[in-house]
Design an enzyme around this catalytic site. Sequence first.
Site, PDB file in Angstrom:
ATOM      1  CG  ASN A 189      -0.695   8.235   8.113  1.00  0.00           C
ATOM      2  OD1 ASN A 189      -1.290   7.346   7.803  1.00  0.00           O
ATOM      3  ND2 ASN A 189       0.626   8.076   8.216  1.00  0.00           N
ATOM      4  CB  THR A 197      -1.106  -0.013   1.351  1.00  0.00           C
ATOM      5  OG1 THR A 197      -0.242  -0.268   2.279  1.00  0.00           O
ATOM      6  CG2 THR A 197      -1.985  -1.055   0.847  1.00  0.00           C
ATOM      7  CB  THR A 204      -0.495  -3.130  12.238  1.00  0.00           C
ATOM      8  OG1 THR A 204       0.783  -2.400  12.721  1.00  0.00           O
ATOM      9  CG2 THR A 204      -1.312  -2.979  13.332  1.00  0.00           C
ATOM     10  CB  THR A 219      -6.550  13.083  -1.581  1.00  0.00           C
ATOM     11  OG1 THR A 219      -5.330  13.294  -0.909  1.00  0.00           O
ATOM     12  CG2 THR A 219      -7.679  13.358  -0.818  1.00  0.00           C
TER      13      THR A 219
END
Length: 409
Positions: A404, A159, A196, A409
Site C-alpha cells: 500500500n 488488481t 469491499t 508506483t
Amino acid sequence: MGNSAIDTALFSADVAVTLLPEGFYAGGVRVGIKRKRRDLGWIVSDVPAAAAAVYTQNAYPAAPIRLMRETLGGSGVLRGVIVNSGNANALTGEAGLDDARTMQRAFAERIGAPPEAVAVASTGVIGVPLPMDKILAGIAAVPMPPEKDPAAFAEAILTTDTRTKAAAVRLRAGGADGLVVGFAKGSGMIRPNMATMLAFLLTDLAVEASFLSAAFRDVVRRTFNRVSVDTDASTNDMALVLANGRAGGEAITADHPDAPAFREALFAVSRALAREIARDGEGATKLIEVTVRGARDEATAEALAIAVVESPLVKTAVYGEDPNWGRIVAALGKSGAAFNPAGVEVKIGDVVVFADDRPAPFDETEARAALAGSEVAIHVRLTDGDGEATAWGCDLTEGYVKINALYRT
C-alpha cells in the site's frame, strides 16, 4: 420436500474457474490500463437474466456504482456485464459518470442489448480518468459470437490479488440440473460494509426476481459482509447475481420446495469466495476464521466475530504465531456488543486458552502449532443464547505496508 440436491463439496477452485452455466459466455483481454495482466472482462447471457445487486455503502460511490443504482437499482434484468481493472473511475466527477455510461452503451451495442441491460464495474486507482480509447477498443474487440473463457474473465478483474478466485456447485432444483458459478476479486480495502470487492455469481436455473434479490441480500450479509482485511470500505464494490433459466425447469420462488437448496448453493459459492478474498489479503500469509457461538442473537455473534478478526493486535499475533489470548478477549470486550463476560471460552484451534473468566492452563507448544498453518481457527463460546456467526480475515504483515505504500508506483 422438493426434488432437489446440492453437491456435498464445492468444485475445486482450479476447476471452478473453467466452468460457466448454460447460456453464459465470458472472457477478458489486456487493453493496457495495467502494466501486466488482462484488464477488461465481460460476461454475456444469450437470453435476458434476472439480476440482483448489492453495492458499497461508502459515501463516495464510484461512477459505475452511481450508474448501476440508476439503471438497475437492487434488481432487474441484464444481458451483460463489462468490467475494467486498474482504474476505479472513482471521484472523477460528472466526466467519470459519462465515461461509465459510454462503456455501458458501447458494450450494449456490441452484444445487441439495450444499455439498461448492461452492468458496469470498475476497480483500481481512485481519482484518475478512464483511458476510454483503450476501453472502447477492447469492447470493439469482444468476439461475436462471444467466447467461453471464464479464466480470462477471472484474471481481468484483479488488481493487487495474487490469484484468481472462483467457486462453483452443481445442484438440481426446480426440476432442472443447474450450476451456480462465482468469480470475485478482492485483496485490499476490504471491510464488511456490503463487502469491499467485486463478485459475480451466475446460474442457469430459473429464479423468480424478487426471491433472487432477497436470497442474495441475505447471503451477502452472511458471507461477503463478514470479511475484513484492513477495515477500509472501498468506493467501487458490487456483488451481482444473474439467473438466466437456460437449464429449464420451473422458476424457483420463495415458497418453492427447492428454495432452500438454491439458497444453500448461493451461500456455498459466496462463502468460498469470501474465504478466498480473506486468504489473499494484501501481504497475508494466513487465513483467520473466527466463529462465535452461544451469543444472544446472530447480530451479536457477528459483531463479536468481526471485532476479533479485524483487530490489528490479533492479526499481528497470528502472523507471529503467538497464542496471545489476551488480545482476543480484549477485542471481544471492545466490540460494543452485549454479552456476559464471565461466560466466555476461547479456543485457538482445539486448544482452550481462556475460560471461566481466567486464563486456562494450556500447552504453549500445542497452541503455537494451531497458529502455524495457513488457516487459523479461533472459536469463542458464550452462554447467552443460540446466536452464531463466522467472520474471515487474515494476518497483518510487513507485506501489507509495502504493497500500500507503493500501490501507485
